[in-house]
Enzyme design. Structure first.
Site, PDB file in Angstrom:
ATOM      1  N   GLU A  87     105.697  91.702  72.348  1.00 39.29           N
ATOM      2  CA  GLU A  87     104.436  90.468  72.098  1.00 39.29           C
ATOM      3  C   GLU A  87     104.913  89.212  72.515  1.00 39.29           C
ATOM      4  O   GLU A  87     104.443  88.562  72.948  1.00 39.29           O
ATOM      5  CB  GLU A  87     103.986  90.639  70.690  1.00 39.29           C
ATOM      6  CG  GLU A  87     103.434  91.991  70.269  1.00 39.29           C
ATOM      7  CD  GLU A  87     102.105  92.323  71.294  1.00 39.29           C
ATOM      8  OE1 GLU A  87     101.649  91.374  71.889  1.00 39.29           O
ATOM      9  OE2 GLU A  87     102.056  93.425  71.174  1.00 39.29           O
ATOM     10  N   TRP A  90     104.713  89.166  76.164  1.00 42.56           N
ATOM     11  CA  TRP A  90     103.479  88.761  76.644  1.00 42.56           C
ATOM     12  C   TRP A  90     103.238  87.198  76.670  1.00 42.56           C
ATOM     13  O   TRP A  90     102.556  86.701  77.634  1.00 42.56           O
ATOM     14  CB  TRP A  90     102.425  89.459  75.787  1.00 42.56           C
ATOM     15  CG  TRP A  90     102.130  90.630  76.178  1.00 42.56           C
ATOM     16  CD1 TRP A  90     102.180  92.093  75.284  1.00 42.56           C
ATOM     17  CD2 TRP A  90     101.560  91.229  77.143  1.00 42.56           C
ATOM     18  NE1 TRP A  90     101.816  93.112  76.195  1.00 42.56           N
ATOM     19  CE2 TRP A  90     101.160  92.536  77.155  1.00 42.56           C
ATOM     20  CE3 TRP A  90     100.922  90.527  78.359  1.00 42.56           C
ATOM     21  CZ2 TRP A  90     100.542  93.316  78.166  1.00 42.56           C
ATOM     22  CZ3 TRP A  90     100.261  91.261  79.430  1.00 42.56           C
ATOM     23  CH2 TRP A  90     100.171  92.489  79.218  1.00 42.56           C
ATOM     24  N   TRP A 118      76.879  85.327  84.373  1.00 44.23           N
ATOM     25  CA  TRP A 118      76.691  85.338  82.908  1.00 44.23           C
ATOM     26  C   TRP A 118      75.389  84.820  82.388  1.00 44.23           C
ATOM     27  O   TRP A 118      74.732  84.207  83.254  1.00 44.23           O
ATOM     28  CB  TRP A 118      77.736  84.239  82.591  1.00 44.23           C
ATOM     29  CG  TRP A 118      79.177  84.636  83.028  1.00 44.23           C
ATOM     30  CD1 TRP A 118      79.783  83.767  83.909  1.00 44.23           C
ATOM     31  CD2 TRP A 118      79.998  85.718  82.576  1.00 44.23           C
ATOM     32  NE1 TRP A 118      81.189  84.622  84.114  1.00 44.23           N
ATOM     33  CE2 TRP A 118      81.113  85.792  83.442  1.00 44.23           C
ATOM     34  CE3 TRP A 118      79.777  86.565  81.613  1.00 44.23           C
ATOM     35  CZ2 TRP A 118      82.438  86.689  83.084  1.00 44.23           C
ATOM     36  CZ3 TRP A 118      80.835  87.644  81.446  1.00 44.23           C
ATOM     37  CH2 TRP A 118      82.025  87.538  82.164  1.00 44.23           C
ATOM     38  N   ASN A 153      95.030  89.413  65.627  1.00 44.35           N
ATOM     39  CA  ASN A 153      94.729  89.688  66.882  1.00 44.35           C
ATOM     40  C   ASN A 153      93.941  90.862  67.145  1.00 44.35           C
ATOM     41  O   ASN A 153      93.005  90.752  68.285  1.00 44.35           O
ATOM     42  CB  ASN A 153      96.192  90.289  67.359  1.00 44.35           C
ATOM     43  CG  ASN A 153      96.045  90.668  68.906  1.00 44.35           C
ATOM     44  OD1 ASN A 153      95.917  89.925  69.934  1.00 44.35           O
ATOM     45  ND2 ASN A 153      96.428  91.772  69.313  1.00 44.35           N
ATOM     46  N   TRP A 171      83.354  84.173  79.409  1.00 46.49           N
ATOM     47  CA  TRP A 171      84.597  84.242  78.585  1.00 46.49           C
ATOM     48  C   TRP A 171      85.099  82.801  78.487  1.00 46.49           C
ATOM     49  O   TRP A 171      85.796  82.381  77.530  1.00 46.49           O
ATOM     50  CB  TRP A 171      85.487  85.024  79.126  1.00 46.49           C
ATOM     51  CG  TRP A 171      86.019  84.716  80.831  1.00 46.49           C
ATOM     52  CD1 TRP A 171      85.589  84.973  81.755  1.00 46.49           C
ATOM     53  CD2 TRP A 171      87.060  83.779  81.141  1.00 46.49           C
ATOM     54  NE1 TRP A 171      85.862  84.563  82.940  1.00 46.49           N
ATOM     55  CE2 TRP A 171      87.156  83.855  82.582  1.00 46.49           C
ATOM     56  CE3 TRP A 171      87.991  82.896  80.609  1.00 46.49           C
ATOM     57  CZ2 TRP A 171      87.985  82.723  83.300  1.00 46.49           C
ATOM     58  CZ3 TRP A 171      88.804  82.264  81.168  1.00 46.49           C
ATOM     59  CH2 TRP A 171      88.641  82.175  82.696  1.00 46.49           C
ATOM     60  N   TRP A 194      91.643  85.861  76.722  1.00 47.98           N
ATOM     61  CA  TRP A 194      90.286  85.932  77.114  1.00 47.98           C
ATOM     62  C   TRP A 194      90.126  86.649  78.499  1.00 47.98           C
ATOM     63  O   TRP A 194      89.213  87.226  78.505  1.00 47.98           O
ATOM     64  CB  TRP A 194      89.642  84.585  77.324  1.00 47.98           C
ATOM     65  CG  TRP A 194      89.195  84.146  75.920  1.00 47.98           C
ATOM     66  CD1 TRP A 194      89.830  83.531  75.082  1.00 47.98           C
ATOM     67  CD2 TRP A 194      87.993  84.536  75.194  1.00 47.98           C
ATOM     68  NE1 TRP A 194      89.239  83.306  73.868  1.00 47.98           N
ATOM     69  CE2 TRP A 194      87.859  83.973  73.895  1.00 47.98           C
ATOM     70  CE3 TRP A 194      87.117  85.352  75.595  1.00 47.98           C
ATOM     71  CZ2 TRP A 194      86.881  84.337  72.936  1.00 47.98           C
ATOM     72  CZ3 TRP A 194      85.906  85.398  74.727  1.00 47.98           C
ATOM     73  CH2 TRP A 194      85.999  84.887  73.404  1.00 47.98           C
TER      74      TRP A 194
HETATM   75  C1  LIG Z   1      91.085  86.306  73.072  1.00 49.50           C
HETATM   76  C2  LIG Z   1      92.613  86.186  72.660  1.00 49.50           C
HETATM   77  C3  LIG Z   1      92.903  84.727  72.476  1.00 49.50           C
HETATM   78  C4  LIG Z   1      94.124  84.435  71.801  1.00 49.50           C
HETATM   79  N1  LIG Z   1      94.477  83.342  71.906  1.00 49.50           N
HETATM   80  C5  LIG Z   1      96.006  82.842  71.580  1.00 49.50           C
HETATM   81  C6  LIG Z   1      96.230  81.581  71.461  1.00 49.50           C
HETATM   82  O1  LIG Z   1      95.746  80.615  71.618  1.00 49.50           O
HETATM   83  N2  LIG Z   1      97.438  81.370  70.858  1.00 49.50           N
HETATM   84  C7  LIG Z   1      98.307  82.179  70.549  1.00 49.50           C
HETATM   85  O2  LIG Z   1      99.534  82.105  70.186  1.00 49.50           O
HETATM   86  N3  LIG Z   1      98.035  83.520  70.853  1.00 49.50           N
HETATM   87  C8  LIG Z   1      96.917  84.008  71.287  1.00 49.50           C
HETATM   88  N4  LIG Z   1      96.355  85.280  71.545  1.00 49.50           N
HETATM   89  C9  LIG Z   1      97.572  86.150  71.248  1.00 49.50           C
HETATM   90  C10 LIG Z   1      97.579  86.614  69.753  1.00 49.50           C
HETATM   91  O3  LIG Z   1      96.508  87.113  69.030  1.00 49.50           O
HETATM   92  C11 LIG Z   1      98.151  86.007  68.833  1.00 49.50           C
HETATM   93  O4  LIG Z   1      99.470  85.534  69.185  1.00 49.50           O
HETATM   94  C12 LIG Z   1      98.522  86.602  67.387  1.00 49.50           C
HETATM   95  O5  LIG Z   1      97.469  87.093  66.798  1.00 49.50           O
HETATM   96  C13 LIG Z   1      99.416  85.500  66.415  1.00 49.50           C
HETATM   97  O6  LIG Z   1      99.605  86.140  65.151  1.00 49.50           O
HETATM   98  P1  LIG Z   1     101.054  86.524  65.051  1.00 49.50           P
HETATM   99  O7  LIG Z   1     101.902  85.404  65.065  1.00 49.50           O
HETATM  100  O8  LIG Z   1     101.089  87.461  63.620  1.00 49.50           O
HETATM  101  O9  LIG Z   1     101.490  87.714  66.151  1.00 49.50           O
HETATM  102  P2  LIG Z   1     102.516  88.767  66.240  1.00 49.50           P
HETATM  103  O10 LIG Z   1     101.838  89.978  66.501  1.00 49.50           O
HETATM  104  O11 LIG Z   1     103.730  88.669  65.129  1.00 49.50           O
HETATM  105  O12 LIG Z   1     103.449  88.488  67.525  1.00 49.50           O
HETATM  106  C14 LIG Z   1     104.421  87.497  67.334  1.00 49.50           C
HETATM  107  C15 LIG Z   1     104.187  86.459  68.623  1.00 49.50           C
HETATM  108  O13 LIG Z   1     104.047  86.951  69.860  1.00 49.50           O
HETATM  109  C16 LIG Z   1     103.122  86.295  70.581  1.00 49.50           C
HETATM  110  N5  LIG Z   1     101.931  87.078  70.817  1.00 49.50           N
HETATM  111  C17 LIG Z   1     101.562  88.056  70.150  1.00 49.50           C
HETATM  112  N6  LIG Z   1     100.663  88.529  70.948  1.00 49.50           N
HETATM  113  C18 LIG Z   1     100.311  88.178  72.026  1.00 49.50           C
HETATM  114  C19 LIG Z   1      99.495  88.165  73.214  1.00 49.50           C
HETATM  115  N7  LIG Z   1      98.690  89.105  73.122  1.00 49.50           N
HETATM  116  N8  LIG Z   1      99.562  87.257  74.085  1.00 49.50           N
HETATM  117  C20 LIG Z   1     100.312  86.117  74.186  1.00 49.50           C
HETATM  118  N9  LIG Z   1     101.232  85.864  72.860  1.00 49.50           N
HETATM  119  C21 LIG Z   1     101.332  87.094  71.882  1.00 49.50           C
HETATM  120  C22 LIG Z   1     102.689  85.042  69.512  1.00 49.50           C
HETATM  121  O14 LIG Z   1     103.461  83.981  70.036  1.00 49.50           O
HETATM  122  C23 LIG Z   1     103.030  85.653  68.264  1.00 49.50           C
HETATM  123  O15 LIG Z   1     103.112  84.553  67.375  1.00 49.50           O
HETATM  124  C24 LIG Z   1      95.044  85.490  71.781  1.00 49.50           C
HETATM  125  C25 LIG Z   1      94.684  86.905  71.933  1.00 49.50           C
HETATM  126  C26 LIG Z   1      93.219  86.979  72.345  1.00 49.50           C
HETATM  127  C27 LIG Z   1      92.856  88.459  72.493  1.00 49.50           C
END
Ligand SMILES: Cc1cc2nc3c(=O)[nH]c(=O)nc-3n(C[C@H](O)[C@H](O)[C@H](O)COP(=O)(O)OP(=O)(O)OC[C@H]3O[C@@H](n4cnc5c(N)ncnc54)[C@H](O)[C@@H]3O)c2cc1C
Length: 288
Positions: A87, A90, A118, A153, A171, A194
């Site tokens: 993650e 990512w 759209w 997420n 989107w 997105w």
């Molecule tokens: C539509 C959509 C919009 C999103 N917008 C954002 C946003 O604005 N900011 C954001 O930080 N994340 C975003 N995410 C990714 C993800 O949802 C969040 O990072 C995550 O939910 C944060 O929770 P956590 O810190 O507990 O994540 P954890 O699951 O603990 O992951 C650890 C870290 O990894 C990174 N990470 C995790 N998943 C992703 C991912 N899919 N893409 C990129 N980085 C990721 C984040 O920095 C996160 O804090 C988005 C995902 C989707 C599907």
């Protein structure tokens, strides 16, 4: 200013960022593979605002994750820690995408999916924004965002898919709303999320994959605990009705104290009719 609940929940300090990271890698990281998808649980690190605003460096997070990976005592724990590490990767990936292809901030990465027709539907957009779609899991996710300024997420994927694939709304409308409301709002990760959900990005979900909000709810919030937390109108519903309240008879609604269309919205769309419309809109541009 973010909602008060956000400020209580995410204390803005480096100390708090390091406390969260240390607590997460001690235990939860080894269960992350499963717990990360359970909406009602705090099964993820909740480090996103700290990474977003530099209170925690990604390098520090990666080194800590690698150490946890090395200390894993069995295969499940090892895989869970590896999933968390991915993650973080990512996150870096989307930063790179934005740096090398800044046009993604305005349009789809995939040039063949830039002209989808759209729908312009302000009423549906408003219902989605404020968690009044009549689909309990979508509404709970959107209200989590409104209440605490953060969304799980799995919730982000469910809510985003509903806007794009079910309502067929651009989107970029969802991307803008998330940026306005998320405490971790990050141009790169949000845009990547997105575009992934809409199926128009780099390593995107296939455009024909459409999340079903009912089965997503049943799978990732089986008892309806998360829905009850954020949609108080439905809090007293028995689990058998929590994901599909509109299927209750008039008598059942009266007995449960819920009136669909009055105390809780009726579904704003009939999903049975939607799939073809969405696929046609996407195909129109793919084949054209
Ligand atoms: C539509 C959509 C919009 C999103 N917008 C954002 C946003 O604005 N900011 C954001 O930080 N994340 C975003 N995410 C990714 C993800 O949802 C969040 O990072 C995550 O939910 C944060 O929770 P956590 O810190 O507990 O994540 P954890 O699951 O603990 O992951 C650890 C870290 O990894 C990174 N990470 C995790 N998943 C992703 C991912 N899919 N893409 C990129 N980085 C990721 C984040 O920095 C996160 O804090 C988005 C995902 C989707 C599907």
């Amino acid at each position: 200013m973010p909602p008060a609940a956000t400020m209580n929940r995410f204390e803005a300090s480096e100390t708090e960022a390091h406390r969260r990271l240390a607590a997460f890698v001690t235990d939860s990281i080894y269960d992350y593979g499963v717990a990360r998808d359970v909406l009602a649980r705090e099964g993820t690190s909740t480090l996103s605002p700290y990474l977003r605003f530099g209170l925690l460096s990604p390098r520090n997070a990666v080194v800590t994750a690698l150490r946890a990976l090395g200390a894993a005592t069995d295969e499940v724990a090892r895989q869970s820690a590896e999933t968390w590490l991915k993650e973080l990767v990512w996150r870096e990936f989307y930063v790179q995408v934005m740096y090398h292809f800044p046009q993604v901030l305005r349009q789809a990465f995939n040039p063949r999916l830039r002209e989808i027709a759209w729908r312009d539907d302000p009423a549906h957009l408003e219902a989605w924004r404020y968690g009044k779609t009549g689909f309990p899991i979508v509404d709970a996710c959107m209200r989590q965002l409104l209440t605490i300024g953060w969304m799980h997420n799995r919730g982000r994927m469910i809510a985003a898919s509903f806007l794009v694939k079910d309502l067929l709304i651009d989107w970029r409308e969802g991307e803008a709303w998330f940026m306005q409301r998320l405490i971790d709002g990050d141009p790169a990760a949000n845009n990547g999320g997105w575009q992934w959900t809409a199926g128009v990005g780099t390593d995107a979900a296939p455009y024909f994959r459409i999340f079903n909000p009912v089965t997503q709810g049943q799978k990732f919030d089986p008892e309806g605990t998360f829905i009850r937390r954020y949609v108080p109108e439905l809090a007293k519903l028995p689990t058998e009705h929590i994901h599909t309240p509109w299927r209750m008879t008039a008598l059942e609604q009266t007995m449960q104290g819920v009136q669909i269309g009055d105390t809780y919205p009726a579904p704003i769309v009939d999903r049975a009719q939607l799939k073809e419309r969405t696929l046609a809109a996407y195909r129109g541009k793919r084949d054209g």
